[in-house]
Structure formats: structure tokens, C-alpha cells
Motif scaffolding. Sequence first.
Motif, PDB file in Angstrom:
ATOM      1  N   THR A  97       0.813  -1.204   0.000  1.00 12.42           N
ATOM      2  CA  THR A  97       0.000   0.000   0.000  1.00 12.42           C
ATOM      3  C   THR A  97       0.853   1.263   0.000  1.00 12.42           C
ATOM      4  OG1 THR A  97      -0.146  -0.172   2.381  1.00 12.42           O
ATOM      5  CG2 THR A  97      -1.999  -1.030   1.128  1.00 12.42           C
ATOM      6  N   GLN A  98       2.081   1.162   0.461  1.00  7.80           N
ATOM      7  CA  GLN A  98       2.877   2.376   0.599  1.00  7.80           C
ATOM      8  C   GLN A  98       3.840   2.612  -0.550  1.00  7.80           C
ATOM      9  OE1 GLN A  98       2.486   4.652   3.095  1.00  7.80           O
ATOM     10  NE2 GLN A  98       0.721   3.400   3.572  1.00  7.80           N
ATOM     11  N   PHE A  99       4.129   1.596  -1.332  1.00  6.07           N
ATOM     12  CA  PHE A  99       5.084   1.774  -2.421  1.00  6.07           C
ATOM     13  C   PHE A  99       4.393   1.496  -3.736  1.00  6.07           C
ATOM     14  CE2 PHE A  99       7.461   0.682   1.301  1.00  6.07           C
ATOM     15  CZ  PHE A  99       8.492   1.591   1.288  1.00  6.07           C
ATOM     16  N   LEU A 101      12.616  -3.433  -2.914  1.00  6.50           N
ATOM     17  CA  LEU A 101      11.871  -2.183  -2.890  1.00  6.50           C
ATOM     18  C   LEU A 101      12.688  -1.070  -3.520  1.00  6.50           C
ATOM     19  CD1 LEU A 101      10.285  -2.294   0.648  1.00  6.50           C
ATOM     20  CD2 LEU A 101       9.231  -2.821  -1.531  1.00  6.50           C
ATOM     21  N   ALA A 102      13.788  -1.434  -4.171  1.00  2.00           N
ATOM     22  CA  ALA A 102      14.651  -0.457  -4.822  1.00  2.00           C
ATOM     23  C   ALA A 102      15.126   0.600  -3.838  1.00  2.00           C
ATOM     24  CB  ALA A 102      13.939   0.189  -6.005  1.00  2.00           C
ATOM     25  N   GLU A 124      17.968   2.212  -1.505  1.00  2.00           N
ATOM     26  CA  GLU A 124      19.425   2.207  -1.528  1.00  2.00           C
ATOM     27  C   GLU A 124      20.024   1.729  -0.222  1.00  2.00           C
ATOM     28  OE1 GLU A 124      21.148   5.857  -2.913  1.00  2.00           O
ATOM     29  OE2 GLU A 124      20.034   5.632  -4.790  1.00  2.00           O
ATOM     30  N   ILE A 138      14.732   2.503   4.835  1.00  2.00           N
ATOM     31  CA  ILE A 138      13.318   2.319   4.513  1.00  2.00           C
ATOM     32  C   ILE A 138      12.759   1.104   5.240  1.00  2.00           C
ATOM     33  CG2 ILE A 138      11.762   1.688   2.624  1.00  2.00           C
ATOM     34  CD1 ILE A 138      12.672   4.577   2.612  1.00  2.00           C
ATOM     35  N   MET A 144      19.361   3.813  -9.534  1.00  5.43           N
ATOM     36  CA  MET A 144      18.129   3.245  -8.984  1.00  5.43           C
ATOM     37  C   MET A 144      17.284   4.352  -8.337  1.00  5.43           C
ATOM     38  SD  MET A 144      18.423  -0.277  -6.959  1.00  5.43           S
ATOM     39  CE  MET A 144      20.169  -0.493  -7.102  1.00  5.43           C
ATOM     40  N   PRO A 145      16.023   4.407  -8.646  1.00  4.70           N
ATOM     41  CA  PRO A 145      15.203   5.445  -7.996  1.00  4.70           C
ATOM     42  C   PRO A 145      15.076   5.156  -6.509  1.00  4.70           C
ATOM     43  CG  PRO A 145      13.834   3.902  -9.219  1.00  4.70           C
ATOM     44  CD  PRO A 145      15.243   3.510  -9.489  1.00  4.70           C
ATOM     45  N   LYS A 146      15.179   6.222  -5.774  1.00  2.40           N
ATOM     46  CA  LYS A 146      15.130   6.041  -4.340  1.00  2.40           C
ATOM     47  C   LYS A 146      13.688   5.861  -3.897  1.00  2.40           C
ATOM     48  CE  LYS A 146      17.044   7.775  -0.134  1.00  2.40           C
ATOM     49  NZ  LYS A 146      17.694   8.854   0.546  1.00  2.40           N
ATOM     50  N   ALA A 147      13.433   4.837  -3.152  1.00  2.18           N
ATOM     51  CA  ALA A 147      12.070   4.609  -2.678  1.00  2.18           C
ATOM     52  C   ALA A 147      11.826   5.475  -1.451  1.00  2.18           C
ATOM     53  CB  ALA A 147      11.884   3.153  -2.308  1.00  2.18           C
ATOM     54  N   SER A 148      10.606   5.839  -1.283  1.00  2.00           N
ATOM     55  CA  SER A 148      10.317   6.593  -0.064  1.00  2.00           C
ATOM     56  C   SER A 148       8.919   6.244   0.405  1.00  2.00           C
ATOM     57  CB  SER A 148      10.416   8.083  -0.344  1.00  2.00           C
ATOM     58  OG  SER A 148       9.426   8.443  -1.266  1.00  2.00           O
ATOM     59  N   LEU A 149       8.659   6.537   1.636  1.00  2.00           N
ATOM     60  CA  LEU A 149       7.321   6.303   2.182  1.00  2.00           C
ATOM     61  C   LEU A 149       6.494   7.509   1.824  1.00  2.00           C
ATOM     62  CD1 LEU A 149       8.385   4.949   5.593  1.00  2.00           C
ATOM     63  CD2 LEU A 149       7.130   3.703   3.874  1.00  2.00           C
ATOM     64  N   LYS A 150       5.843   7.437   0.670  1.00  2.45           N
ATOM     65  CA  LYS A 150       5.167   8.646   0.241  1.00  2.45           C
ATOM     66  C   LYS A 150       3.701   8.595   0.613  1.00  2.45           C
ATOM     67  CE  LYS A 150       4.886   6.331  -4.097  1.00  2.45           C
ATOM     68  NZ  LYS A 150       5.674   6.040  -5.228  1.00  2.45           N
ATOM     69  N   THR A 159       1.935   9.204   3.104  1.00  2.00           N
ATOM     70  CA  THR A 159       1.324   8.791   4.357  1.00  2.00           C
ATOM     71  C   THR A 159       0.908  10.054   5.083  1.00  2.00           C
ATOM     72  OG1 THR A 159       3.495   8.761   5.275  1.00  2.00           O
ATOM     73  CG2 THR A 159       2.564   6.662   4.648  1.00  2.00           C
ATOM     74  N   LYS A 173      -2.947   7.130  -1.090  1.00  2.00           N
ATOM     75  CA  LYS A 173      -1.611   6.559  -1.101  1.00  2.00           C
ATOM     76  C   LYS A 173      -0.993   6.632  -2.485  1.00  2.00           C
ATOM     77  CE  LYS A 173      -2.878   4.153   2.828  1.00  2.00           C
ATOM     78  NZ  LYS A 173      -4.018   3.379   3.238  1.00  2.00           N
TER      79      LYS A 173
END
Lengths: 306, 664
Positions: free
Chosen positions: A241-243, A288-289, A291, A295, B1-7, B9, B159
Amino acid sequence: MKNNEKITMQTVLKAIVGSTSQVILGKQTQVKLSLACLLSGGHLLIEDLPGMGKTTLAHTLAQVLGLHFRRSQFTSDLLPADIIGVSVYDRATSAFQFHPGPVFTNVLLADEINRATPKTQSALLEAMEEQQITIDGETHALPKPFFVIATQNPKHHIGTFPLPESQLDRFLMRVTLGYPDAQSERALLKNQAGRHSMTGALIKPVCDVNTLISLQQAVRNVHVSDQLLDYLQDLILYTRTQFSTGLSPRAGLGLRLCAQAWALLEGRDFVIPEDVQAVFASVVSHRLAAENSEISKQILERVAIR
Amino acid sequence: MPKASLKNTLSPTNLLNKQHLYWLLASLALILAIHTPNLPIWVTASCGLFGAWRYFAVNQPLLMPNRWLLMLLSLLVGLAVLLSFKGQFGRDASLSLLVLMTVLKLLETRFIRDYIFTVVLAYFLIGNLFLFNQSMLTFALSIPPLILLTATLIHVSLKSPQNWQFLLKLAGKLLLQSVPVMLILFVLFPRIPGPLWGIPQDAYSGMSGLGDNLKFGNISNLTLNSSVAFRVQFKGKLPPNNQLYWRGPVLWHQNGNEWLMPSKRIGLRNEILATTGTAFDYTITLEPHNRNWLLLLDMPTLAPAGGNFTHDYSAVSNQPVRKRIRYSASSHTNYQLGTALGEREQVLSLQLTEGENPRTFELVKSWQSLSAEQKINKALQMFREQPFIYTLRPPILRENPIDEFLFDTKRGFCEHYATSFVYLMRAAGLPARIVTGYQGGELNPNGNYLIVRQSDAHAWAEVSLQGQGWVRVDPTAAVSPERIEQGISEALRDSDELPLLARGDYPLLRKAFLNFDSINNSWNQWVLGYDDKKQLEFLNQLTGKKLGLSDLVFWMTGAIVLVMLATSYFLFRQVKAKLNPAQQVYQQYLRKLKRVNLQPNTGEGALDFASRAAQSLPSYQQQILQIASSYNALQYSEQSNDGVQSDILKQLESLVAQLNIKKP
């Protein structure tokens, strides 16, 4: 499982971790993670800068586990045949004879995997997934157990072919070693550890292939309760749900297996949430890519244990 | 690589992205646009400026003001509001301040928490629209910003990103779904009689209506206003147009240019009313005008509820009319009022300031021998036969205004005719007074009711005749019979600048307006007029019982409490049911540790928490670790039937029971 069997198993595991840690100083967690990965039957990706002990770790593990070890340095001109082998016409028998490549081993160290072309990479990855190779319509099974320990340098990307996400998913775990602490570094500088010590008489196999296979079986027998599966599913759902892309079912399965292996390494015959958390970053972050493990840490801090 | 983030929320300290800010800016811009008529120009302009600033700062974060600059700006803005409204901190000033501060808040909005705060403020701003106007139009106008703002809120909470059509649609759907709840609450929520809180005084500044005095120009000014004064619904037949005199304040006292109501201290006697013929029953919906007059058809027989008659039969309410009210009344057009004039009334209705208007007195001298009726006719004849003109724009009259009007300018509006007629009568020795109010009204065929506008404001005269009492004489009718027969639009056709809606031209526009007004009338009756009385009436009809306000409050409170109890019981039971015995014991243990301020973090396992707790409570280390491992064994190990589990549970129970942590 009988009690004394349990005890022997624990002794073997302790010996494996102990011996490996004599060569790789101050990295017990990473050693345990790598071992958990191998016990789960998965392939391992070690990602770090040059000279951090990636190759040493892979080599030592193979040696301690008493496994056949081959190393292949990946370069941009490496061809699939250089990995899986080639059929050569034999005049004597008037037939094609298969010459197996370095992939026919228990532990294959694919050094700097991202230097090879995608074609070569996928040949290896196919072998990893299928545990067999097919050449000229003939299928050759790989020895059991078969592990690939691949290393890659995350920083210097010039002249490399970074593994796509879909192929990263083939690796059960990604481990980063990091710099050693002051004490370990001192010991290293005093020549008390490192790659050279591996070649000496210091490292002896403490295990053989059969023991390893029974250990792998033991991992699968570690109990996973419904409460734990709840937690596992919460974690997976949270990433979904978050990514934009969450964890795949394969990742979830891998997470469960690794947690079971970790529990076994901790001397327990059931998995607790802490086991999942211990392996979580290594299993999840490359999928989850992300780095770094920041995360995965955040995810763990947000998903409650029921 | 694209940086993942907790977006995306809703964690309060999460940073916003550009899209979020554009949505919020758009919503605020729309709200501001609708509020523009309620704000001074400089407020709108500065809001635009601050908004533009934030817009450019979206891409240039360095443009964001720092804390000190923001504080300075807030202070300056507050000061400007104070100066601009001259220290009067009422509704208008509060709105200006609120709007400015909301827009300034944008300039420090970086995190979700500020964002949500601003969204809530924006909702409040939409609600504030109704402090100014509660018409259907305002209601309609409040819907688009409501949808946009809700979409903004959805956008920030979703989300995964969605396109704007989806968001607006979802917002619309959500708002539609809330309509039933809104309706139920609207109908059932107890109405408190009277306003719930005081609306500041300046809220009534914009109301117009009849004054309590009459000067030249008063009524002609009012005539330029096309807003509705009141609406009348007749139960049966309508009286003819020339009988539609809506009685307002009666003026007795002349003081130079000005006519006033008699002071209460004089203590005039209540006049006696006798009526014949059929009564007209009707209901009036009076628009607020911030005075006490309750307008009624000449002559009303009963004072409406909440008001009473003055001695001269104009109805006044106990409080100024500050919200739309409805009252029923009954009137007769055949009547006799105040047949016998008392001594004080006699004096007052003949009173004139001395030494003014000599030419008028000169004229009246020649009428001495005439009878009362003849005097009236003489005056009306004068208006009729001499070139008097009915106009909205009469020349300005200075000294001796009646003289100037009667003999020089001869151009005037109803107030000129009424005052000079009464003046003539008094000079000629006939008791007379001025009645102000409205004349006529427009029938709306949709809904069959009369619309009486401010432009229908009128003044006429009453003369007391021996044996007949006060008789209405309308001198305007002598000059311009159309005014009385067909209304002001006919009387002033083409010549003067009447408001558009009071004119007869543009039949289509007129029809559209009448349709709209009939809808608006229903809105007023059923939505705005749904007060405590109507609510009870409606509920009594619905239930067939006699309910009071206290019953309503009781039932409503009861229902709310019940719903809340049921919900919390349901939720609590869900939580409780989920806990197995081991978890229940574990909760007990957690409560004990909570007393010494040790609580597990989210996602912290029993073992990790135990090692952390053991570190700060070294003396309990063993017990705590034991509890954790027993709990883990119960929770996560393989369940078997050999009684080991219950042994461990017992052990855990006793361990937790023994755990007795003393505060260090």
C-alpha cells in the motif's frame, strides 16, 4: 526432532558461524545473514565497495561448509558459454562433448556481476532459478546444493550493467558488509585474519553436503505460528500500500524462509517477530529499490505486531 | 536506482509535494473569489499576493519566508486590519483577519500537519459565507469550493496519485453520501429558539427598510432598491391593487423638513377600530430590516404573535427584525378608525412649526369657509389640475420646502405629495397625519403570492373627519393614478431610473425572475424558516404526539449517546475478542511496565522490548526476559496437546503476578 539431534545441529551451526567469523572479523551479523540465506537455499548478493571482504566472505563460507567452490570474475566480454559451459565436437567419438563451465559447482562466486553484459547475466540467473542448464537441447542438472554468491559494487557504475529489479528479485538476500570496527581493523592489520588466513590450516570444513541438506530441511521444519503469519502479511501488505511496487509473493515466501533460518541460528524451533525483523532489511530492501536499509527500518517501526 | 520513499502517508511531519500545494492553492483561490464581496479590496489583493508568493515558492523553496519575516508580516497584517476597520472588531474585520492569516499560514506550510490545518481553516471560511447571506445562491456558491476542498483533502490522504477527475468525482460522491446524515440532523437536531450566539452588530448594517422618520428623499432612495421587503400569501381572494396599502409607521410630528413619530411620553389614546365586510387572511414573510415594524394590510384587526399595535394601529415587534420572520394576520379594507379624537390627538395632529411656508398659509386662508371634504377635494384638485409631476428625481428644496414645492417646482415623489397634503390639511385646520409603508406588490403566479419590494415603499395621508375617523387620502393617486392602480413601474415608465427588476420591460427576464423568486420563497419558508417552532410542528405531525424542545434534546442526546456506546462497545469487543489468554497476561505485564514509563514502540517485539526494559531495570532483568521468552513460546511455538502450553501459561501468569516493580 530428537533432542540430541537438535544439540548436534546447534553445535554445527555455532562452529560454522565461529569459523567464518574468525576470517571475517566483527561481522557476525552479516555472516549469520549469509548463512541464513544459504540455509534457506537462496542466492546471495553481497553489495559493497571493493576491498571490504566480499570475496573472502563467500570463499570462507564455501570452505567452512565443505562445499565445492568456483569463482568467476565477471567482465564485459564474458560470454554465457564462459559460465555454463560449451559443447565441443570430439573427433574421437564423432559427437559433441559437453564441457561444463564454472557454474557446475556447489558455490559459485560471481564476482562483480554487474560488469557482465545482460546476456551473460541472464544466463546465470536462469541457471540460478532452474537449478539446471539446457544447452543444445540437452539438460544438465547442477550439483546440489547450488548457491550463487554474487558481488557487486554499488557506487562505480561506469561500464556496468546494473541488474534490473526483476533479476534482483532472484536473490533471496542482499547483504552489505560495511567498514569494520576499530578493534577488528586492528586485528586485521596485525595479520590475524583476512583472506590469507583462509588458505592456512586455520579454516577447516566443519560440515559436509549431507549435513547442509539436513540443516536446510531443519529450517523448513521451524514452526511458523498463525500470529506470526499475521505479522508477516501485515508487513507485506504495508509495502504494497505504501510503495508503487510492493513485495511479491516470492519475496514473502523468502522472508518466511529466512526468518525460519534465523530462528534456527538463534537456537529456537519457532519463529518470533524479532527473527523476521532481523532478516527483513536484507530480504526486502533490494526488492523495494531502496538504496539503504533505512526504509525497511521505517517499515518495521510502523507495522505493529499483533 | 530510484530512491524509494514512504510517500503519501498522513504522518504529520511528512513533507508535501508540489501537487498537494497546487490543490490547496486552487481551493483557497476559489474560496477567496467567492468571499471577495465580503472583503475590502486591499485584503483580497494581499491574499492574491501571498498566494502568488507561495505559488512561486513551490518550485523555489528558498523563496519561503523565514520565521521572523512571517511574524512581522502577521503583525503588519493584523495592524492593517485594525486600522482599516478603525478598531471595530466585528464580523467583517474578523473575516478579513481570518482570511489573511489562512493565506499567511500557506507560507509556512511545509508539512502535512500545517496542510491539514489550513484545509480545516478553509472549510471554516466556506462556512463563514453564511454569516453574510443565507440565500439559496450562497448555498449553491458554497458547493464548488466544498467539493474542491474535499478533493484536496482526499488527494493528500490517498496513497497512490490519482487524476483530478477521479478526485473531484470521489469528493462529490462523498459529499452526496453525507447528504442523508445532513438532512437527518437538519430535521431532527434540536433547534434552540433565538440565535445560538450573538452575531456582531455590523452584521445588520446592510439591511434596508422604512425609517422611523420621513424626510424628502428618504422614500425615493428606498425606491431604487429592488430587494424584496416581504412576501404575502393570501388564504383566499386578493384585495384589489388600489387597496394594497401596507401599513408601517405613522408620523404625527412635524419639525421643519422632517416628520417623526409621536413620542411615547405624550401618551396618546389607543384608537378604536370598527370593521365591516369580509376579512382578508394572509401570511407575511418579512425580510430582516433591523427595525421593529411589522407591516400589515390596512387595517389589521389582530396583532401578530410576538408584536403588538401602537395606538395608531401600526404593528411593532418586541425586538428589531434581524432575521426573516413569518406571521399571520387578518385585515379588513372596510373600517372605521378612531372616530372620536381626543384633545391631545387633536393638538398633535394639527401641529405645525410656526413661521414657515407663508405662501401655503396664504392659500389656505381662502378655504376657511369650506367643509372638511371640500378642503380635501380642493387640495387634491390642485394636485390634479396644476402641472404636478410624479418623479423620482425632484429638485432640492431649501427653506420653506412646502411653499417651494407647491408653488415653484411642482415636481416630487410620494413623500412630497403626502407631506404637503398633510401640511395643507393641518394649515386648513383639519387633523391629519402621514402613514408610511408600502403600496402594491407584484403577484407571482408560481406559488400565488405577492412580492413587495423596497421599491414599493410609499407614503400617504390620513385625515380625521368628524364621525368617520381617520380616512386614508392618497394625494399621489391624484397626480399619478397609475402608481396606485398598476404599481411604480407603470407610473415611472421610461422616465426614471428604476431598478431593473422593478420595471415592466423584458418579459422573459421578468418571468425567469418570478420563477426564481418562487423557489427562493420556498427556500426561505422551508430551509431558513425551519426554526424551533416549525421543527416541533413537523415532528408532532410526524409522530402524532405533542413533543417539546426538551423532549427533542432528550431523545437526540439519548440517540447520540446510544450510538457512541454501541460503537465503542463493538470496537472494544473486537479488540478484546482478539486477545488470547497469553496476550491478556502480556497486556497485564505491559501495564506494569507502563507505570515506570516503559512502553513497547510500534513494531517492537516482546524480546527486543524485554532487553530494552531489562537495561533500564537491571534488577528485574531475569524476570522480564523470562516473561518475554514464555510469551514468545506461547504465541509462536507449535501448539501441542500435552499440557506443556498450559504449564507455560501458568508460569507466565505467576511471573507477571510476581513482577512488582518499584520505582527507582
